[in-house]
Design a protein around this motif. Structure first.
Motif: not given
Ligand SMILES: Nc1nc2c(c(=O)[nH]1)N[C@H]1C(S)=C(S)[C@@H](COP(=O)(O)OP(=O)(O)OC[C@H]3O[C@@H](n4cnc5c(=O)[nH]c(N)nc54)[C@H](O)[C@@H]3O)O[C@H]1N2
Ligand SMILES: Nc1nc2c(c(=O)[nH]1)N[C@H]1C(S)=C(S)[C@@H](COP(=O)(O)OP(=O)(O)OC[C@H]3O[C@@H](n4cnc5c(=O)[nH]c(N)nc54)[C@H](O)[C@@H]3O)O[C@H]1N2
Ligand code: SF4
Ligand SMILES: [Mo]
Length: 741
Positions: A165-167, A195-197, A285-288
């Motif tokens: 769930l967490t992007q 590959g998660g941010n 951070y802001a767009t995911n």
């Protein structure tokens, strides 16, 4: 032979993994990880090197303290006599009474440590005596986050990292790969692998940072500037959550002004993080969304910049719309079990005692006066923060009061689950304070340097001998744990039982200690939830499932959305309450002399950070265990190859480290090359040598490699004295090669 399987928990770190214990004729002979109860993870059990200690230490009659001991001869003589529990408790009770009669109840202090013991019994005891001085390391561990989140949102939050769930996940000044041997880290590692941010903000390329998609490496203590730079990019590039900001944030324009005070180039210059990296991290951070943001110990210990940083981090979560959303940040609920306040009996502490707290009147919120105001605020939602942690006095004030008698004499101390001579700042001051005190009582497992300086050492029950309980500091509606596998061995006793008996001997009413032991006390703690202790031991957890968007829920009484428990009912990006407590309405960066301004970079000069967590040790613990010492035999000081070259040092060199302002005090560590910011060194903490001679003058080598000889408490107060956090990260030092004799 009778064989029995009992559920129990490991207690060799704060994570309390679930185990099944096999007992043969009542003796624990085997432990197996228990997959049916929280917390369990096969890889945790497989990789952890500490859990075999449970069995080794349970029946250990050589390194464990197993009987009440009274000092024989001079303090620090290293000579002890075994006495009975009755003798020990009678003598301690009578000495405490005498000192209280002579100097007032505030003359008794207590010291607690990291997250391993159950501390409320000690706090209840201190409440009974009437002492406001429960000293702890909270101001540099945990309190800053709890305080600033509460000040910003009205209550504490939790990073709601959820695989799938967490992007995006931001880890700021925390290295769970080495500090948190838990499922949480395993999930993060898997997330990063797929590959998660993952954005990691750490002065060193820690094991966690090594997995990151973006590593930001600020110069120690410049994190507030970096956090504001991220906010600047997010606002400038219009990446913020307009709807949440308009509806639920107060003071956005003021926050924006503060974030725009420095250009990105200026921020880059101060933090040593490139403009490109700042931009990349801010955009990611802001767009995911949803995105989690978790901070840790690294940035709880940057002195005057600790509270400001946590204010900006709290604001970053809000402007990106990550508050109380699944996979982002969970706004905690209050516990439905007995709260820390109730367990501590805090309400019983008199006004006169509160006024004698050593943080009064000038330490912003970390004081009884400040707490009362903050509590009035959270009480709007029927919530109370745990009082005794969040009012604990600055240790330096307690030590100074012992040494100078000002503002009054601190003459006695009870140490429970801590080793201040090694882990508290300014070892020489701690030692001087101990020397000046009339009574030192330590509840311990092993003869630590602090125990060696004590008058009485009482044998505390440890893992398997007492039930385990983790209530997340009492600020959320979740707790877990499990039962003891067996009775305490030898003459060990539970901390709860020791304190209860001491209190009753000193005249406290039995109704204040209704449970006879910790198991009964924990049953009483969870009773309000309707769960019995027996049911709890089956599932190992208690509390309600998380739910989100609580600020939008309609309050049936007012017909209005519930909002946040702040003055404005919104998330406070500018904070009138903190302003009334002596801080700015928005957070500011405070340059530390010798670190951020007027830094000396010549002749062996470096900036030191301390205590980066590593396996297998935990703070000052397990140094007496031969297998651990073989794994990690020497204290190391990390630095980059470029820094080593400048200093003329190479891997493995034995070096002497001193503070620039006290060159005569030097400690010994060994060079280890690692990837980190140039000009910075990272020294280990916790070191003492249990195999060396106990007692004065060296207390098992406690003055050789112990980095806290080089740290100091906060004197004078911070420019914004909110919590009074002191500095473990960002100290002007000098380092030189030790010449062979
Ligand atoms: N320079 C520097 N100093 C630091 C830090 C740093 O990073 N750098 N970190 C700070 C932080 S975050 C923390 S939390 C502290 C930790 O500091 P401490 O908590 O003082 O360190 P520990 O070695 O964990 O000491 C705990 C002692 O309590 C005993 N013990 C453990 N469990 C129990 C129990 O249930 N009952 C009783 N009676 N005894 C028990 C153990 O045997 C051990 O000797 O250190 C702080 N000091
Ligand atoms: N093995 C082991 N595990 C432990 C403990 C232990 O002693 N040993 N102690 C326990 C305790 S008491 C605690 S509080 C937790 C702490 O656990 P964490 O909060 O994860 O703390 P650390 O693992 O020390 O990671 C902090 C990181 O901050 C970095 N850092 C230092 N200074 C700065 C700075 O100025 N800015 C930034 N951005 N980063 C900085 C350090 O390089 C380090 O990698 O760990 C617990 N777990
Ligand atoms: S992770 Fe901690 S609680 Fe779990 S087995 Fe290892 S030492 Fe014990
Ligand atoms: Mo800690």
């Amino acid at each position: 032979m009778t064989t029995e399987i009992k559920k129990t928990n490991c207690h060799y770190c704060g994570y309390l993994c679930a185990f099944d214990a096999t007992l043969e004729d009542g003796r624990v002979t085997k432990l197996t990880p228990d997959p049916t109860r929280y917390p369990y993870d096969a890889s945790v059990a497989q990789r952890c090197v500490r859990w075999p200690l449970n069995l080794e230490k349970l029946y250990d009659d050589t390194t464990r303290v197993n009987y009440p001991l009274r000092r024989k001869g001079e303090r620090g003589s290293g000579k002890w006599e075994r006495i009975s529990w009755d003798e020990a408790l009678d003598e301690i009770a009578s000495k405490l009474k005498q000192l209280v009669a002579e100097h007032g109840p505030w003359t008794v202090a207590s010291a607690i440590g990291g997250p391993h013991a159950v501390y409320w019994p000690l706090h209840r005891f201190m409440t009974f005596i009437g002492s406001p001085n429960n000293m702890g390391i909270g101001p540099i561990c945990w309190n800053p986050r709890i305080w600033m989140d509460t000040m910003t949102y009205g209550w504490s939050v939790e990073c709601d990292f959820r695989p799938g769930l967490t992007q995006c996940l931001v880890l700021w000044g925390t290295n769970p790969a080495e500090s948190d041997n838990s499922l949480f880290w395993r999930n993060i590692a898997d997330y990063a692998r797929s590959g998660g941010n993952l954005i990691v903000v750490d002065t060193r390329l820690s094991m966690t940072a090594a997995r990151a998609s973006i590593w930001l490496h600020p110069f120690p203590g410049t994190d507030t500037v970096l956090a504001y730079a991220l906010a600047r990019v997010i606002i400038e590039e219009d990446l913020y959550d307009h709807e949440f900001v308009e509806k639920w944030c107060y003071g956005f324009d003021e926050f924006k002004t503060a974030a725009f005070e420095r250009t990105l180039e200026e921020a880059s210059e101060l933090t040593k993080v490139s403009v490109e990296d700042i931009q990349a991290a801010a955009r990611t951070y802001a767009t995911n969304c949803p995105a989690g943001l978790l901070s840790g110990r690294g940035v709880d210990q940057i002195g005057p910049n600790t509270a400001p940083l946590h204010r900006v981090l709290a604001s970053l979560r809000a402007i990106t719309g990550n508050i109380d959303v699944p996979g982002g940040t969970l706004l905690n609920e209050r516990p439905t079990f007995l709260s820390e306040m109730e367990l501590e009996g805090s309400a019983r502490l008199s006004q006169e005692s509160r006024e004698h707290g050593l943080n009064e009147p000038d330490c912003g919120i970390q004081s009884y006066r400040g707490f009362a105001k903050a509590d009035a605020r959270t009480a709007k939602l029927g919530r109370h923060l745990p009082m005794r942690y969040l009012t604990s006095p600055l240790p330096v004030r307690v030590w100074n009061a012992a040494v100078t008698g000002e503002p009054y004499k601190v003459s006695a101390i009870i140490v429970d689950g801590a080793n201040p001579l090694v882990t508290y700042a300014d070892t020489r001051l701690v030692k001087a304070a101990f020397e000046a005190m009339d009574l030192i009582v330590d509840f311990e497992f092993v003869m630590t340097p602090t125990a060696q300086m004590s008058d009485y050492v009482l044998p505390a029950a440890a893992a398997l001998e007492h039930p385990a309980f983790q209530a997340m500091g009492g600020v959320s509606d979740f707790c877990y744990g499990g039962p003891a596998a067996c009775e305490p061995q030898f003459e060990r006793r539970e901390d709860y039982v020791i304190l209860r008996e001491l209190a009753l001997r000193m005249g406290d009413a039995e109704e204040n200690w209704p449970a006879k032991n910790l198991t009964e006390e924990l049953a009483r703690t969870i009773a309000p939830t309707g769960m019995s202790w027996e049911a709890f031991t089956v599932t190992g957890q208690c509390g309600n499932p998380a739910h989100y968007y609580k600020h939008e829920e309609i309050d049936p009484e007012t017909g209005e959305p519930r909002g946040f428990a702040t003055e404005s009912g919104k998330v406070e990006l500018a904070n009138p309450f903190l302003a009334s407590m002596g801080a700015g309405r928005t957070a500011r960066f405070f340059p530390v002399p010798g670190v951020h301004v007027d830094r000396d970079e010549g002749d062996g000069c470096v900036t030191m950070i301390t205590g980066a967590r590593k396996q297998p040790y935990w703070a000052s613990s397990y140094f007496e265990v031969p297998s651990m010492r073989r794994r990690h035999p020497k204290p190391t000081v990390g630095m980059s190859a470029a820094t080593a070259e400048r200093l003329g040092l190479a891997e493995g060199d034995e070096v002497l480290i001193s503070r620039q302002d006290t060159p005569e005090v030097e400690i010994v560590q060994y060079v280890h090359l690692e990837n980190m910011v140039d000009g910075v060194v990272s020294a280990e903490y916790g070191w003492w040598y249990p195999e060396r001679r106990a007692g004065a003058p060296d207390y098992s080598g406690c003055f050789e490699s112990n980095v806290n000889l080089l740290t100091r408490g906060t004197v004078p107060m911070d420019p914004e004295p909110l919590i009074g956090t002191w500095i473990y990260n960002g100290i002007p030092c000098r380092i030189r090669k030790k010449e062979r004799e």
